[in-house]
Design a protein around this motif. Structure first.
Motif, short mmCIF file in Angstrom:
data_model
loop_
_atom_site.label_atom_id
_atom_site.label_comp_id
_atom_site.label_asym_id
_atom_site.label_seq_id
_atom_site.Cartn_x
_atom_site.Cartn_y
_atom_site.Cartn_z
N PRO A 52 34.31 31.34 37.10
CA PRO A 52 34.19 31.82 35.67
C PRO A 52 32.99 31.21 35.01
N ASN A 53 32.07 31.84 34.40
CA ASN A 53 30.80 31.59 33.52
C ASN A 53 30.99 31.25 32.07
N THR A 54 32.44 31.16 31.70
CA THR A 54 32.49 30.85 30.32
C THR A 54 33.78 29.68 30.37
N ASP A 55 33.83 29.09 29.19
CA ASP A 55 34.80 28.25 28.78
C ASP A 55 35.28 28.23 27.24
N PRO A 56 36.13 28.95 26.94
CA PRO A 56 37.28 29.20 27.99
C PRO A 56 37.32 30.44 28.87
N ASN A 57 38.09 30.86 29.48
CA ASN A 57 38.07 32.05 30.37
C ASN A 57 39.65 32.38 30.77
N ILE A 58 39.79 33.63 30.85
CA ILE A 58 41.13 34.44 31.10
C ILE A 58 41.71 33.93 32.38
N PHE A 59 40.71 33.75 33.57
CA PHE A 59 41.11 33.55 34.96
C PHE A 59 41.79 31.97 34.84
N GLY A 60 41.32 31.12 34.17
CA GLY A 60 41.82 29.90 34.04
C GLY A 60 42.98 29.57 33.08
N ILE A 61 42.94 30.35 32.15
CA ILE A 61 44.01 30.31 31.20
C ILE A 61 45.37 30.75 31.66
N LEU A 62 45.31 31.86 32.69
CA LEU A 62 46.45 32.44 33.17
C LEU A 62 46.56 31.83 34.62
N ASP A 63 46.02 30.81 35.03
CA ASP A 63 46.21 30.10 36.28
C ASP A 63 46.33 31.00 37.36
N LEU A 64 45.54 31.85 37.27
CA LEU A 64 45.31 32.89 38.45
C LEU A 64 44.81 32.51 39.65
N GLY A 65 44.15 31.44 39.83
CA GLY A 65 43.93 30.75 40.96
C GLY A 65 45.12 30.33 41.84
N ALA A 66 46.19 30.01 41.25
CA ALA A 66 47.31 29.84 42.06
C ALA A 66 48.06 30.85 42.36
N ARG A 67 47.95 32.35 41.98
CA ARG A 67 48.43 33.40 42.08
C ARG A 67 47.76 34.29 43.15
N CYS A 68 46.59 33.76 43.83
CA CYS A 68 45.99 34.71 44.88
C CYS A 68 45.21 33.83 45.80
N ASP A 69 44.64 34.43 46.79
CA ASP A 69 43.81 33.65 47.72
C ASP A 69 42.49 33.64 47.23
N HIS A 70 42.16 32.50 46.70
CA HIS A 70 40.86 32.18 45.62
C HIS A 70 39.81 31.58 46.22
N VAL A 71 38.70 32.60 46.68
CA VAL A 71 37.72 32.07 47.40
C VAL A 71 36.31 32.16 46.34
N LEU A 72 35.74 30.95 46.22
CA LEU A 72 34.31 31.05 45.42
C LEU A 72 33.22 31.38 46.28
N GLY A 73 32.67 32.38 46.10
CA GLY A 73 31.37 32.60 46.64
C GLY A 73 30.37 33.70 46.24
N ASP A 74 29.17 33.90 46.56
CA ASP A 74 28.32 34.60 45.86
C ASP A 74 28.17 35.98 46.73
N ILE A 75 28.55 37.21 45.99
CA ILE A 75 28.19 38.54 46.61
C ILE A 75 27.03 38.84 47.27
#
Length: 372
Positions: A52-75
């Motif tokens: 996520p490129n903002t702070d705060p961000n909804i992805f972090g607020i909802l802790d969604l990284g723990a709910r999905c197979d979360h891979v960081l990468g460039d399209i």
């Protein structure tokens, strides 16, 4: 209604439970709402995106990284994208990764085209090599049409194009999608049906992007400062984020269950009552917030942006059974209530409950099952 048959394309947990859904751009605003919705329906979600490129961000607020197979990468990294998609083995793939900002596209045109055009090519190349894949949705934008600033709504058969680099890049992404659909995904044994989805100006709780109206309004309210807007008289096709996401879910299910009859481009725009000027939108946000009022400052020397753009969603209404559910007041109230809860200090679990509750209320209006 499609070919005389009414298809059930609802977000039914019986369909989505354990379904493997791969989403590019899952860390973004729309992607985060989609991850929350799908995981609440029991789907297994794999995501590939930048952090996520903002702070705060909804992805972090909802802790969604723990709910999905979360891979960081460039399209733009096709090898990393292919590796992530292949490892996940998806049933459904939804492409949402993008450079989504008009103003930034003037500052970074090369990057905008690389992400939005070559990124779409990379996504579809990865999809070509997935034996498990049965449904593909490429998300673009209503700005993919040649905008003549007329009072008629654009249909899926209208010419594609764009004056600014962002709009042009999204028109190119639609052309790429159509080319891949016809060249590589057209035969009965040629892989998954490929569709594309074009939505209007989407807003909702949890967006903090720069140069987007709702985040700019909220930041001004929090600072108790005047709202700075570029085009107060511009008319936009406003819609709450859950409206097009419902369309994406219906489209993905349609391609999965009924095949290439749904493999085409689709508009998901708001009803006529959602067409407001930017100034009127700011006034409604201000009234719900109950704060500093709607003192507006218009900055000088802003680059060109469309003043009028309307979508015709008749195809989605007739064939998918998709209809907008939320009035403008409901959409704005839900959005403001989300942000107020956050700025009033709601905990992570409370924000998750609020988000799930808003999805559940929307699903209930559709007669769909609510997420858990």
């Amino acid at each position: 209604m499609c070919s005389g048959n009414l298809y059930d394309l609802s977000a039914d947990p019986g369909f989505w439970k354990h379904r493997r859904v791969f989403i590019t751009g899952h860390t973004g605003f729309k992607g985060s709402w989609l991850v929350s919705w799908l995981t609440g329906l029991g789907a297994a979600v794999g995501g590939y995106a930048l952090a996520p490129n903002t702070d705060p961000n909804i992805f972090g607020i909802l802790d969604l990284g723990a709910r999905c197979d979360h891979v960081l990468g460039d399209i733009r990294d096709v090898d990393a994208l292919f590796a992530a998609m292949s490892a996940f083995k998806p049933d459904v793939a939804i492409h949402m990764a993008a450079q989504p900002l008009v103003r930034l596209s003037y500052e970074q045109p090369s990057d905008t085209f690389a992400v939005n055009v070559q990124g779409t090519v990379n996504f579809l190349e990865a999809c070509r090599r997935q034996e498990t894949l049965k449904s593909v949705v490429v998300v673009t934008t209503d700005k993919c049409y040649v905008n003549r600033e007329w009072a008629w709504s654009y249909r899926e058969t209208d010419p594609l194009g764009g004056r600014d680099p962002y709009s042009a890049s999204k028109a190119c992404a639609e052309i790429v999608t159509g080319s891949y659909r016809d060249s590589f995904f057209a035969g009965a044994s040629a892989g998954a049906p490929v569709s594309s989805a074009r939505a209007g100006n989407v807003f909702g709780g949890g967006d903090w992007s720069l140069d987007r109206l709702v985040p700019d309004i909220v930041r001004s309210f929090v600072r108790q400062a005047p709202v700075e807007i570029r085009s107060p008289r511009a008319v936009r096709p406003w819609q709450h984020v859950l409206e097009p996401l419902a369309g994406y879910l219906m489209l993905a299910r349609g391609c999965f269950e009924y095949g290439r009859e749904f493999a085409e481009g689709w508009n998901f725009g708001p009803s006529d009552g959602q067409m407001l000027t930017v100034q009127d939108f700011v006034n409604m946000m201000s009234e719900r917030w109950g704060g500093p009022g709607s003192n507006v400052v218009t900055p000088p020397n802003t680059p060109h942006e469309a003043q009028l753009l309307l979508l015709d969603s008749g195809l989605a209404r007739r064939r998918l059974g998709w209809h907008p559910q939320m009035s403008m007041a409901q959409s704005i109230n839900s959005t403001v209530d989300w942000y107020r809860a956050f700025y009033d200090g709601a905990s992570a679990s409370e924000m998750q409950r609020i988000t799930t509750g808003q999805i559940g209320s929307y699903a209930g209006a559709l007669g769909w099952a609510a997420p858990v």
